[in-house]
Design an enzyme around this catalytic site. Structure first.
Site, PDB file in Angstrom:
ATOM      1  CD  GLU A  67      -2.867  -1.141   2.336  1.00 60.07           C
ATOM      2  OE1 GLU A  67      -2.483  -1.173   3.388  1.00 60.07           O
ATOM      3  OE2 GLU A  67      -4.098  -0.915   1.950  1.00 60.07           O
ATOM      4  CD  GLU A  71      -3.064  -6.996   3.647  1.00 61.67           C
ATOM      5  OE1 GLU A  71      -2.642  -7.829   2.764  1.00 61.67           O
ATOM      6  OE2 GLU A  71      -2.941  -5.689   3.534  1.00 61.67           O
TER       7      GLU A  71
HETATM    8  C1  1HE Z   1       7.111  -7.768  12.119  1.00 64.07           C
HETATM    9  C2  1HE Z   1       6.412  -7.698  10.862  1.00 64.07           C
HETATM   10  C3  1HE Z   1       5.122  -7.194  10.912  1.00 64.07           C
HETATM   11  C4  1HE Z   1       8.366  -8.708  10.672  1.00 64.07           C
HETATM   12  N1  1HE Z   1       4.792  -6.531  11.893  1.00 64.07           N
HETATM   13  N2  1HE Z   1       6.590  -7.247  13.162  1.00 64.07           N
HETATM   14  N3  1HE Z   1       2.141  -8.197   6.856  1.00 64.07           N
HETATM   15  C5  1HE Z   1       2.635  -9.589   6.900  1.00 64.07           C
HETATM   16  O1  1HE Z   1       1.956 -10.331   6.824  1.00 64.07           O
HETATM   17  C6  1HE Z   1       4.083  -9.950   6.699  1.00 64.07           C
HETATM   18  C7  1HE Z   1       4.501 -10.319   8.065  1.00 64.07           C
HETATM   19  N4  1HE Z   1       6.015 -10.610   7.846  1.00 64.07           N
HETATM   20  C8  1HE Z   1       6.707 -11.650   7.366  1.00 64.07           C
HETATM   21  O2  1HE Z   1       6.035 -12.519   6.366  1.00 64.07           O
HETATM   22  C9  1HE Z   1       8.307 -11.740   7.354  1.00 64.07           C
HETATM   23  O3  1HE Z   1       8.456 -11.172   8.572  1.00 64.07           O
HETATM   24  C10 1HE Z   1       8.870 -11.038   6.087  1.00 64.07           C
HETATM   25  C11 1HE Z   1       8.872 -12.015   4.879  1.00 64.07           C
HETATM   26  C12 1HE Z   1       8.660  -9.739   6.097  1.00 64.07           C
HETATM   27  C13 1HE Z   1      10.318 -11.016   6.455  1.00 64.07           C
HETATM   28  O4  1HE Z   1      10.960 -12.621   6.922  1.00 64.07           O
HETATM   29  P1  1HE Z   1      12.254 -12.681   7.747  1.00 64.07           P
HETATM   30  O5  1HE Z   1      12.234 -14.174   7.929  1.00 64.07           O
HETATM   31  O6  1HE Z   1      13.189 -11.920   7.243  1.00 64.07           O
HETATM   32  O7  1HE Z   1      11.884 -12.127   9.318  1.00 64.07           O
HETATM   33  P2  1HE Z   1      11.015 -12.722  10.474  1.00 64.07           P
HETATM   34  O8  1HE Z   1      11.811 -13.458  11.028  1.00 64.07           O
HETATM   35  O9  1HE Z   1       9.619 -13.004  10.210  1.00 64.07           O
HETATM   36  O10 1HE Z   1      10.757 -11.311  11.429  1.00 64.07           O
HETATM   37  C14 1HE Z   1      11.778 -10.552  11.993  1.00 64.07           C
HETATM   38  C15 1HE Z   1      11.380  -9.663  13.144  1.00 64.07           C
HETATM   39  O11 1HE Z   1      10.336  -8.715  12.388  1.00 64.07           O
HETATM   40  C16 1HE Z   1      10.548 -10.276  13.940  1.00 64.07           C
HETATM   41  O12 1HE Z   1      10.551  -9.707  15.321  1.00 64.07           O
HETATM   42  P3  1HE Z   1      11.418 -10.164  16.452  1.00 64.07           P
HETATM   43  O13 1HE Z   1      11.545  -9.227  17.639  1.00 64.07           O
HETATM   44  O14 1HE Z   1      10.929 -11.643  16.858  1.00 64.07           O
HETATM   45  O15 1HE Z   1      13.064 -10.265  15.877  1.00 64.07           O
HETATM   46  C17 1HE Z   1       8.980 -10.245  13.461  1.00 64.07           C
HETATM   47  O16 1HE Z   1       8.011 -10.381  14.548  1.00 64.07           O
HETATM   48  C18 1HE Z   1       9.163  -8.687  13.061  1.00 64.07           C
HETATM   49  N5  1HE Z   1       8.246  -8.612  11.683  1.00 64.07           N
HETATM   50  N6  1HE Z   1       7.084  -8.440  10.063  1.00 64.07           N
HETATM   51  C19 1HE Z   1       5.530  -6.676  13.098  1.00 64.07           C
HETATM   52  N7  1HE Z   1       4.283  -7.092   9.723  1.00 64.07           N
HETATM   53  C20 1HE Z   1      -3.703  -0.688   7.403  1.00 64.07           C
HETATM   54  S1  1HE Z   1      -3.742  -2.458   7.157  1.00 64.07           S
HETATM   55  C21 1HE Z   1      -2.515  -3.200   6.496  1.00 64.07           C
HETATM   56  C22 1HE Z   1      -2.900  -4.644   6.748  1.00 64.07           C
HETATM   57  C23 1HE Z   1      -1.285  -5.588   6.284  1.00 64.07           C
HETATM   58  O17 1HE Z   1      -0.426  -4.879   6.396  1.00 64.07           O
HETATM   59  S2  1HE Z   1      -1.470  -7.059   6.791  1.00 64.07           S
HETATM   60  C24 1HE Z   1       0.315  -7.697   6.229  1.00 64.07           C
HETATM   61  C25 1HE Z   1       1.184  -7.741   7.327  1.00 64.07           C
END
Ligand code: 1HE
Length: 268
Positions: free
Chosen positions: A122, A142
């Protein structure tokens, strides 16, 4: 460092000035994959409100680390346990930030790498040009997370890829990458090199245009998409009346007339 904007106001955005009034704005929460928490959204609102009147000629928007942006901060969302009204108001702040981007009149080029997902897509779709590299991938997870888009994807991503592909991305979590992503409209450029380098190059090109021309290109086109064809044609005439008679354009027109200006040629 930049003299155009007070960069000390921002904790989640790194802002550096390049040549010719181009700013590089980098989301700096790499440890959280640049997930958009409410503080970052407020900083984006603040920055994109200030930029158009600060003499900024173009903006490159990038992410730190390996990913552009992981979308909504899901951990914050879970922790806050928001009410419907809370989340609606949060979404309105996302819209405030992204509308300032799309309609603000300053060219914004998104340098995309790694995940450009959910709210990250977005954010990217509110830029005027998207550049991807070989690591970049796009998705709207989402549906899988029990959520719905709230930052304008129903409008901007649908505009880029069409309704059928948008719905498919949300229903099945389909991931687009490589040339297919360009072919369906998610990005305008795909480089085998660095998307940041290419975005900075494109920003320099855009910064060579007169600011008033760029203002029209980066606000009027979007406004006109929201109008009837009749009203858009009228508005286009009014905007052209202002832009095409700007005093700063006279030197460029004179250079064309005396044959010193570059001609438009096919790529060699
Ligand atoms: C996060 C987030 C997040 C990572 N919010 N903390 N978006 C998603 O569904 C995508 C979610 N994220 C992922 O699928 C993956 O994290 C990634 C593909 C982006 C990266 O993977 P990777 O293996 O490099 O990292 P990781 O081990 O999953 O995450 C590393 C850290 O980033 C970890 O935190 P830590 O404190 O445990 O080290 C994760 O929690 C953090 N992290 N992504 C919070 N999204 C206005 S409405 C909009 C609606 C949406 O956007 S829904 C889609 C959300």
């Amino acid at each position: 460092m930049t003299t155009l904007i007070d960069s000390s106001r921002y904790a989640n955005l790194d802002i550096t000035e390049q040549d010719n009034g181009v700013l590089l704005v980098t989301l700096n929460r790499a440890a959280k994959r640049n997930a958009l928490d409410s503080a970052t959204i407020e900083e984006l609102v603040d920055f994109f409100t200030a930029a158009p009147r600060a003499g900024v000629r173009a903006i490159v928007l990038a992410g730190s680390g390996d990913h552009f942006c992981a979308g909504l901060d899901l951990v914050e969302h879970h922790r806050e346990d928001r009410s419907p009204a809370d989340f609606m108001h949060l979404c309105l702040r996302w819209h405030e930030a992204f509308n300032k981007m799309e309609y603000g009149g300053v060219p914004i080029i998104a340098a995309l790498k790694g995940a450009v997902v959910g709210g990250g897509l977005e954010l990217a779709s509110a830029a005027h040009i998207r550049v991807m590299d070989n690591t970049t991938y796009f998705a709207l997870p989402e549906g899988q997370r029990g959520l719905f888009t709230g930052g304008g994807a129903t409008i901007r991503v649908t505009d880029l890829v069409g309704k059928a592909r948008m719905i498919d991305m949300m229903l099945t979590g389909r991931v687009y990458q490589g040339t297919e992503a360009v072919n369906i409209g998610l990005a305008q450029y795909h480089t085998d090199g660095s998307s940041l380098d290419m975005a900075l190059e494109l920003a320099q090109k855009a910064a060579e245009n007169l600011p008033l021309s760029n203002f029209a290109i980066c606000s009027a086109v979007s406004h006109m998409r929201n109008m009837s064809a009749m009203d858009a044609a009228y508005a286009e005439a009014v905007v052209a009346g202002v832009v095409n008679t700007q005093p700063d354009a006279r030197a460029r027109l004179a250079a064309f007339a005396d044959k010193s200006a570059a001609r438009v040629r096919p790529n060699s």
